[in-house]
Design an enzyme around this catalytic site. Structure first.
Site, PDB file in Angstrom:
ATOM      1  N   ASP A 145       0.836  -1.272   0.107  1.00 13.72           N
ATOM      2  CA  ASP A 145       0.307   0.147  -0.163  1.00 13.72           C
ATOM      3  C   ASP A 145       0.893   1.234   0.247  1.00 13.72           C
ATOM      4  OD1 ASP A 145       0.104  -1.455   2.831  1.00 13.72           O
ATOM      5  OD2 ASP A 145       0.292   0.794   3.012  1.00 13.72           O
ATOM      6  N   ASP A 199       0.646   3.597   2.441  1.00 16.26           N
ATOM      7  CA  ASP A 199       0.123   4.020   3.690  1.00 16.26           C
ATOM      8  C   ASP A 199      -0.893   4.955   3.428  1.00 16.26           C
ATOM      9  OD1 ASP A 199       0.689   3.898   6.340  1.00 16.26           O
ATOM     10  OD2 ASP A 199       1.989   5.865   6.169  1.00 16.26           O
TER      11      ASP A 199
HETATM   12  N1  LIG Z   1       1.072   1.255   5.920  1.00 15.53           N
HETATM   13  C1  LIG Z   1       1.673   0.236   6.578  1.00 15.53           C
HETATM   14  N2  LIG Z   1       1.930   0.923   7.926  1.00 15.53           N
HETATM   15  C2  LIG Z   1       2.517  -0.055   8.885  1.00 15.53           C
HETATM   16  N3  LIG Z   1       2.562  -1.310   8.717  1.00 15.53           N
HETATM   17  C3  LIG Z   1       2.241  -1.745   7.431  1.00 15.53           C
HETATM   18  N4  LIG Z   1       2.496  -2.944   6.873  1.00 15.53           N
HETATM   19  C4  LIG Z   1       1.699  -2.889   5.616  1.00 15.53           C
HETATM   20  N5  LIG Z   1       1.570  -1.920   5.481  1.00 15.53           N
HETATM   21  C5  LIG Z   1       1.919  -0.802   6.551  1.00 15.53           C
END
Ligand SMILES: Nc1ncnc2[nH]cnc12
Ligand SMILES: CSC[C@H]1O[C@H](OP(=O)(O)O)[C@H](O)[C@@H]1O
Length: 304
Positions: A222, A224
């Site tokens: 992703d 975030d």
């Molecule tokens: N955006 C994110 N923040 C923290 N841990 C994660 N693991 C996978 N995506 C994450």
């Protein structure tokens, strides 16, 4: 087969440990598997350790959150996990982890092999030492460069051309379990961080104290929550992208294990305690010495 704390001398050495993170709860392709339920001076590991053969290599797999994903990142028994792996002879750890991307160029489904950390955790034990024994290991290079190089070579043999591997990058380790705010995410970007997760720094630091070389296969799931054109991270998003990546991760680990089995390069991590122990063994209380014996025998001699 299930067994409890087999005596070290009766075990074939398992030199490669694989820590499976979110979405990776088993290691396909592991044959002749033994399920080992270990107890350690630091409590019980997250799950039983599964030791078996991956090709010609002897590998131990452990799901860091447990096979049913029962431990928060804060709750993972990191010390017990690392101690248990070391007690089985592991000197190389490949961590497979889901991460969010903090940079446009690191796209979901890309793979990253980070080379630095920034630590924002604040609620977990992060050393085997204390209680009368002081040690300060070097973490200047928290990942093993030799192991990371070998992992990158394995990735390149496996990754389809439309997917990308990024060598190096800074992994921001947050406490969680909630994901970051936009302000935090942008702050981490402004610091030059590349990916974000909740587990690896704690593990790498303990692995260093245990003289185990450590590297990470980070799978981007992703953006975030900082990216104006992408929705903020959700568990659903992470899992969907991890599922798409699971087969690749397994293939990469199998290739890396085969290389490691043949080459077994040496690592500075394997002698990390040589210049780190501060307290003379005569001044360390017996229970502390006993608990550290697995790591300190080369320097302090065996406890008993
Ligand atoms: N955006 C994110 N923040 C923290 N841990 C994660 N693991 C996978 N995506 C994450
Ligand atoms: C399920 S999203 C957050 C979760 O995923 C990552 O886990 P791991 O490093 O074990 O793959 C991240 O660190 C969080 O624990």
């Amino acid at each position: 087969m299930t067994s409890a704390n087999p005596s070290p001398s009766s075990m074939p050495e398992a030199l490669i440990g694989v820590l499976g993170g979110s979405g990776l709860y088993a290691m396909e392709g592991l044959s002749d598997v033994e399920e080992l339920q270990l107890n350690t001076p630091f409590g019980k590991p997250s799950d039983s350790l599964r030791r078996g053969r991956l090709g010609d290599a002897q590998v131990v797999f452990l799901a860091r959150h447990g096979r049913h994903h029962s431990f928060l990142p804060t709750e993972v028994p990191y010390r017990a996990n690392i101690w248990a792996l070391r007690s089985l002879g592991v000197r190389w750890i490949i961590s497979c982890s889901a991460v969010g991307s903090l940079q446009e160029a690191l796209r979901p489904l890309d793979l990253v092999v980070p080379d630095q950390f920034l630590d924002r955790t604040h609620q977990r034990p992060c050393s085997f030492f204390g209680e009368g024994a002081v040690a300060h290991v070097s973490l200047a290079e928290p990942f093993c460069a030799e192991l990371s190089k070998l992992l990158c070579e394995a990735v390149e043999e496996v990754l389809p051309p439309e997917r990308h591997l990024h060598r190096g990058g800074t992994y921001l380790c947050m406490e969680g379990p909630a994901f970051s705010t936009k302000a935090e995410s942008n702050f981490y970007r402004s610091l030059g961080c590349d990916v974000i997760g909740m587990t690896n720094h704690t593990e790498a630091r303990l692995a260093r104290e245990a003289e185990i070389a450590y590297t990470t296969l980070a799978m981007v799931t992703d953006y975030d929550c900082w990216h104006p054109n992408h929705d903020a991270v959700t568990v659903e998003m992470v899992i969907a992208n991890l599922k798409a990546n699971a087969a690749t991760a397994q293939e990469v680990v199998a290739k890396a294990a085969a290389k490691l089995h043949q080459l077994r390069p040496s690592s500075k991590a394997h002698t990390a305690l040589a210049n780190a122990l501060m307290t003379a063994k005569e001044h360390v209380p017996a229970p502390t010495r006993e608990r550290l014996d697995l790591f300190t025998t080369p320097y302090w001699g065996p406890f008993n």
